[in-house]
Design a protein around this motif. Structure first.
Motif, PDB file in Angstrom:
ATOM      1  N   SER A  44      25.303   6.284  17.283  1.00 55.80           N
ATOM      2  CA  SER A  44      24.131   7.148  17.493  1.00 55.80           C
ATOM      3  C   SER A  44      24.548   8.609  17.704  1.00 55.80           C
ATOM      4  N   LYS A  45      25.751   8.803  18.249  1.00 58.10           N
ATOM      5  CA  LYS A  45      26.218  10.181  18.498  1.00 58.10           C
ATOM      6  C   LYS A  45      26.573  10.889  17.189  1.00 58.10           C
ATOM      7  N   LYS A  46      26.768  10.115  16.125  1.00 59.17           N
ATOM      8  CA  LYS A  46      27.163  10.718  14.842  1.00 59.17           C
ATOM      9  C   LYS A  46      25.976  11.012  13.931  1.00 59.17           C
ATOM     10  N   VAL A  47      24.787  10.568  14.345  1.00 54.22           N
ATOM     11  CA  VAL A  47      23.617  10.734  13.470  1.00 54.22           C
ATOM     12  C   VAL A  47      23.170  12.201  13.461  1.00 54.22           C
ATOM     13  N   LYS A  48      23.044  12.749  12.261  1.00 49.32           N
ATOM     14  CA  LYS A  48      22.655  14.163  12.135  1.00 49.32           C
ATOM     15  C   LYS A  48      21.661  14.322  10.996  1.00 49.32           C
ATOM     16  N   ASP A  49      20.688  15.168  11.222  1.00 50.27           N
ATOM     17  CA  ASP A  49      19.821  15.565  10.119  1.00 50.27           C
ATOM     18  C   ASP A  49      20.643  16.480   9.207  1.00 50.27           C
ATOM     19  N   ILE A  50      20.314  16.491   7.919  1.00 49.36           N
ATOM     20  CA  ILE A  50      21.071  17.303   6.967  1.00 49.36           C
ATOM     21  C   ILE A  50      21.133  18.775   7.377  1.00 49.36           C
ATOM     22  N   THR A  51      20.048  19.311   7.948  1.00 51.03           N
ATOM     23  CA  THR A  51      20.064  20.736   8.318  1.00 51.03           C
ATOM     24  C   THR A  51      21.013  20.990   9.492  1.00 51.03           C
ATOM     25  N   GLN A  52      21.120  20.012  10.397  1.00 47.95           N
ATOM     26  CA  GLN A  52      22.080  20.137  11.513  1.00 47.95           C
ATOM     27  C   GLN A  52      23.495  20.192  10.967  1.00 47.95           C
ATOM     28  N   PHE A  53      23.766  19.294  10.016  1.00 45.56           N
ATOM     29  CA  PHE A  53      25.104  19.226   9.433  1.00 45.56           C
ATOM     30  C   PHE A  53      25.471  20.567   8.781  1.00 45.56           C
ATOM     31  N   ILE A  54      24.518  21.127   8.032  1.00 45.94           N
ATOM     32  CA  ILE A  54      24.783  22.389   7.328  1.00 45.94           C
ATOM     33  C   ILE A  54      25.099  23.503   8.333  1.00 45.94           C
ATOM     34  N   VAL A  55      24.284  23.603   9.368  1.00 50.24           N
ATOM     35  CA  VAL A  55      24.489  24.677  10.353  1.00 50.24           C
ATOM     36  C   VAL A  55      25.817  24.480  11.077  1.00 50.24           C
ATOM     37  N   GLU A  56      26.134  23.245  11.426  1.00 43.48           N
ATOM     38  CA  GLU A  56      27.422  22.987  12.101  1.00 43.48           C
ATOM     39  C   GLU A  56      28.609  23.369  11.227  1.00 43.48           C
ATOM     40  N   ARG A  57      28.497  23.044   9.920  1.00 43.01           N
ATOM     41  CA  ARG A  57      29.608  23.357   9.009  1.00 43.01           C
ATOM     42  C   ARG A  57      29.627  24.824   8.600  1.00 43.01           C
ATOM     43  N   GLY A  58      28.496  25.504   8.799  1.00 45.32           N
ATOM     44  CA  GLY A  58      28.380  26.905   8.382  1.00 45.32           C
ATOM     45  C   GLY A  58      27.626  27.010   7.074  1.00 45.32           C
ATOM     46  N   ILE A  59      26.501  27.723   7.112  1.00 46.29           N
ATOM     47  CA  ILE A  59      25.699  27.902   5.888  1.00 46.29           C
ATOM     48  C   ILE A  59      26.566  28.630   4.863  1.00 46.29           C
ATOM     49  N   LYS A  60      26.523  28.162   3.630  1.00 44.69           N
ATOM     50  CA  LYS A  60      27.367  28.777   2.594  1.00 44.69           C
ATOM     51  C   LYS A  60      26.986  30.239   2.362  1.00 44.69           C
ATOM     52  N   GLN A  61      27.971  31.033   2.027  1.00 44.25           N
ATOM     53  CA  GLN A  61      27.735  32.442   1.682  1.00 44.25           C
ATOM     54  C   GLN A  61      27.334  32.501   0.208  1.00 44.25           C
ATOM     55  N   ASP A  62      27.074  33.677  -0.284  1.00 47.70           N
ATOM     56  CA  ASP A  62      26.717  33.878  -1.701  1.00 47.70           C
ATOM     57  C   ASP A  62      25.564  32.988  -2.144  1.00 47.70           C
ATOM     58  N   LEU A  63      24.538  32.954  -1.321  1.00 44.70           N
ATOM     59  CA  LEU A  63      23.391  32.132  -1.703  1.00 44.70           C
ATOM     60  C   LEU A  63      22.629  32.806  -2.841  1.00 44.70           C
ATOM     61  N   ARG A  64      22.096  31.956  -3.712  1.00 49.89           N
ATOM     62  CA  ARG A  64      21.268  32.470  -4.813  1.00 49.89           C
ATOM     63  C   ARG A  64      19.909  32.884  -4.278  1.00 49.89           C
ATOM     64  N   GLU A  65      19.281  33.782  -4.973  1.00 50.34           N
ATOM     65  CA  GLU A  65      17.948  34.225  -4.553  1.00 50.34           C
ATOM     66  C   GLU A  65      16.904  33.144  -4.879  1.00 50.34           C
ATOM     67  N   VAL A  66      16.040  32.887  -3.922  1.00 51.30           N
ATOM     68  CA  VAL A  66      14.895  31.989  -4.171  1.00 51.30           C
ATOM     69  C   VAL A  66      13.653  32.800  -3.813  1.00 51.30           C
ATOM     70  N   ARG A  67      12.929  33.242  -4.821  1.00 53.71           N
ATOM     71  CA  ARG A  67      11.778  34.110  -4.539  1.00 53.71           C
ATOM     72  C   ARG A  67      10.546  33.259  -4.235  1.00 53.71           C
ATOM     73  N   ALA A  68      10.239  33.134  -2.949  1.00 50.47           N
ATOM     74  CA  ALA A  68       9.069  32.333  -2.560  1.00 50.47           C
ATOM     75  C   ALA A  68       8.679  32.641  -1.122  1.00 50.47           C
ATOM     76  N   LYS A  69       7.393  32.528  -0.843  1.00 42.94           N
ATOM     77  CA  LYS A  69       6.932  32.636   0.543  1.00 42.94           C
ATOM     78  C   LYS A  69       6.840  31.204   1.088  1.00 42.94           C
ATOM     79  N   ILE A  70       7.595  30.960   2.140  1.00 46.58           N
ATOM     80  CA  ILE A  70       7.741  29.577   2.632  1.00 46.58           C
ATOM     81  C   ILE A  70       7.348  29.474   4.098  1.00 46.58           C
TER      82      ILE A  70
END
Ligand code: SF4
Ligand code: SF4
Length: 422
Positions: free
Chosen positions: A285-311
């Motif tokens: 249970s201590k290892k369970v992570k939502d995908i967004t948690q995993f991304i933030v823990e690992r560090g959001i990737k740099q050089d993100l592509r532009e996504v033109r949208a209001k979200i």
């Protein structure tokens, strides 16, 4: 039963009748009936524990009129664990009165993994017989009312995929020079209904340099069964999943569906009985992570592509109050160039889906959903992002009912776009 009542009393005695739970309960807001509030339910369970009220079918119906949204649990100043209390009450009521035959059969079907898989694949192939396309292409509409499946003819539901996620991808998704290995617990909805969102999650994980195992023998997380009180099926599924996910030493167990994640992380505690499996679960249970948690823990990737949208973003109950995830999706979305992020009012309020609640109490759940959609539309966003398939399904239906142009996506689908993985 005596033991159960003693357990209930430990929680019931904490209630100071303050009524804070009334102000946060979405069902109370629609029904205006004290019995739908946590305080009302606490009173009813007190009467049961004192022997003044029996576990009747009428009480079972009252206890089922609850989204299990945890708003009352989080907001309770006395710390009454209403979520645990209500699940325990549903368990006792189902043991006493049973469940409707259609529900019992559906839950039992979940325990036959291969048969269930075959049934949904056949269902996908022949769904055109029972369903027709909704006019705006958002999903399907039942050709005839199907009350036993909780479907009216106006409810828009997503189609079953003819190519489920786990048949699209190999069990082991390798990467060059792996920096770890994770298991992806897909659950049912990402597998059979929203495989594109599941694929996005796998691509993101691989982009973060980890090998992704999608255990083929995973079963439904059991949430539909144990939240309805069927702990026999719930326990079987929970114990099977834990044994399979604990069979290898993964760095993390990744989920992309809030209800699955919350079950694996928390609810299994009260569902699993086998002491050996419980021990495995405590570690897992201590290892369970939502995908967004995993991304933030690992560090959001740099050089993100532009996504033109209001979200805008909707917090699923099981993600924000179940897994404690709310900042991570916002942090990622706001770091994507081109994204105009617009926070909606009451983003963390329940959307009214509540698992099978919306099937039984569709009109109540629609009214709750309408408040959510009013707030979402006021932002002017064209995309609503979320991390729960049940919320996605219910919100998509609501948007269809009001002819809104807003679209619902899994947060991971937007991230995959920004990562250049679409
Ligand atoms: S908020 Fe908690 S203490 Fe107050 S009435 Fe509700 S359950 Fe009881
Ligand atoms: S869990 Fe949600 S719907 Fe149920 S009583 Fe609490 S606030 Fe109301």
């Amino acid at each position: 039963m005596e033991n159960v009542h003693e357990e209930w009393k430990k929680q019931l005695v904490k209630c100071i009748r303050c009524g804070t739970c009334r102000s946060v309960c979405p069902v109370f807001k629609v029904c205006d009936n004290e019995n739908t509030t946590a305080r009302g339910k606490v009173k009813l369970l007190e009467a049961v524990s004192e022997g003044k009220l029996a576990l009747t079918p009428a009480l079972q119906a009252r206890m089922s009129k609850c989204l299990l949204c945890k708003a009352c649990t989080t907001g309770c100043p006395s710390g009454v664990k209403t979520d645990e209390l209500f699940l325990s009450a549903r368990k006792a009521l189902a043991a006493e009165n049973g469940l409707p035959l259609a529900k019992k059969l559906a839950f039992t079907g979940l325990t036959y993994r291969k048969l269930f898989d075959l049934g949904l694949k056949l269902g996908a192939a022949f769904q055109g017989i029972v369903f027709k396309d909704a006019p705006d292409g958002r999903g399907k509409l039942a050709r005839l009312p199907l009350p036993s499946a909780g479907l009216s003819q106006r409810r828009i539901i997503p189609p079953l995929s003819t190519s489920p996620l786990r048949s699209r991808l190999p069990e082991v998704n390798k990467v060059a020079s792996p920096q770890g290995k994770v298991a992806f617990y897909t659950g049912c909805m990402l597998n059979y209904v929203y495989p594109e969102a599941g694929e996005a999650i796998v691509k993101i994980l691989k982009a973060h340099g980890v090998e992704v195992v999608i255990p083929a023998r995973q079963s439904c997380c059991g949430t539909p069964a144990f939240t309805a009180g069927d702990y026999q099926v719930g326990r079987y599924l929970a114990e099977e999943n834990v044994k399979i996910l604990a069979a290898e030493n993964y760095d993390a167990i990744i989920t992309g569906c809030a209800s699955c994640g919350s079950a694996l992380q928390h609810e299994y505690s009260a569902v699993i009985e086998d002491p050996a499996v419980k021990k495995l679960w405590e570690n897992l249970s201590k290892k369970v992570k939502d995908i967004t948690q995993f991304i933030v823990e690992r560090g959001i990737k740099q050089d993100l592509r532009e996504v033109r949208a209001k979200i805008t973003y909707h917090d699923p109950c099981h993600l924000v109050r179940g897994m404690g995830v709310s900042q991570e999706p916002r942090q990622i979305l706001t770091s994507i160039p081109g994204v105009e992020y617009a926070e909606m009012k009451d983003a963390a309020k329940c959307c009214g889906a509540g698992g099978t609640f919306s099937m039984v109490y569709y009109d109540v759940s629609r009214k709750i959903n309408d408040w959510k959609l009013d707030n979402a539309e006021k932002t002017g966003a064209t995309i609503l992002a979320t991390g729960c398939s049940a919320c996605r399904m219910h919100i998509t239906d609501g948007l269809g009912q009001r002819d809104s142009a807003m679209k619902v996506l899994h947060t991971a689908e937007i991230i995959a776009k920004a990562y250049g993985l679409d």
